[in-house]
Design an enzyme around this catalytic site. Structure first.
Site, short mmCIF file in Angstrom:
data_model
loop_
_atom_site.label_atom_id
_atom_site.label_comp_id
_atom_site.label_asym_id
_atom_site.label_seq_id
_atom_site.Cartn_x
_atom_site.Cartn_y
_atom_site.Cartn_z
N GLY A 60 29.36 -35.10 -17.18
CA GLY A 60 28.33 -35.80 -17.80
C GLY A 60 28.67 -37.17 -18.26
O GLY A 60 29.91 -37.45 -17.92
N ASN A 61 27.79 -37.84 -18.90
CA ASN A 61 28.22 -38.90 -19.63
C ASN A 61 27.26 -39.34 -20.88
O ASN A 61 26.48 -38.35 -21.07
CB ASN A 61 28.13 -40.61 -18.77
#
Ligand code: C5P
Length: 226
Positions: free
Chosen positions: A30-31
């Site tokens: 993810g980020n």
């Protein structure tokens, strides 16, 4: 035309937030995107009279009042499908999402076990560039991209505008206090033939200023084509 009605009757699609790329049933890549900027842009577009479709990655944000449709997605491929469906017949597309550049080549439907053979090696493959795909369509909406840059902001932004074939690009200065995940932001707006700096402000204020500039460029382009 009053600023409030600058996008009256205009169909606007906005993507927002991160994407999560699943590795197995419990793990993902993810980020740190919160979706705040995209949701603020959706809110500002509604205030300007637009009919807004908001395509959201995994975020913990309520839908701004007046958004006509919200589609929740998780991965980049799901986001691309939802965006492609939504931009059919849309007037403006604003890509604020922090789409993951890569996903794992092979999702494991079973939880990957720790074992004596050591850490697994993940093979990654590139995700499609949703923004560039929308910009390459004919007919296409007025296309606005975002870019998070840490250095040479204007230079990188101009290159991205041309390479992706955009009508406007909003470049973020990212550092620990502004940009991704933060409440404040500052934007460098670039379009073919011009640019403008929007100084540091809350994402809500910046979104309002950005939507006003998008509306002005959008209408100017319509007039030029008439
Ligand atoms: O090339 P870069 O990732 O910096 O470009 C950022 C812009 O491109 C953003 O508007 C983002 O939403 C969009 N993008 C996209 N699909 C990707 C990667 C980025 O739509 N796979």
């Amino acid at each position: 035309m009053s600023r409030e009605a600058a996008l009256a009757g205009v169909r606007v699609v906005i993507d927002a937030g991160p994407t999560y790329e699943d590795i197995d049933p419990v793990r993902f890549l993810g980020n740190r995107s919160s979706g705040k900027m995209g949701f603020a842009v959706a809110d500002a577009a509604v205030q300007a009279g637009a009919e807004v479709t908001l395509i959201a990655g995994p975020v913990a944000l309520p839908t701004p009042a007046g958004v006509a449709r919200r589609v929740d997605v998780r991965s980049a491929l799901q986001m691309r499908d939802a965006v492609m469906r939504a931009v059919d017949g849309a007037d403006i597309f604003i890509a604020t999402a922090a789409v993951a550049d890569w996903r794992v080549a092979e999702y494991s439907s079973r939880k990957i076990k720790k074992g004596p053979s050591g850490a697994p090696v993940l093979e990654l493959v590139e995700n499609p560039d949703i923004l560039a795909e929308v910009a390459a369509r004919t007919p296409r909406p007025f296309v606005v991209g975002f870019a998070a840059e840490t250095d040479h902001v204007a230079e990188h932004a101009r290159e991205k505008l041309v390479r992706k074939g955009l009508d406007m690009l909003a470049a973020n200065h990212v550092n620990e206090n502004i940009g991704i995940g933060a409440d404040d932001n500052a934007l460098e707006l670039i379009w073919p033939g011009g640019s403008e700096s929007l100084p540091r402000a809350s994402k809500a204020e910046l979104a309002k200023a950005l939507v006003a500039r998008i509306a002005a460029r959008f209408h100017a382009q319509l007039r030029a084509r008439a």
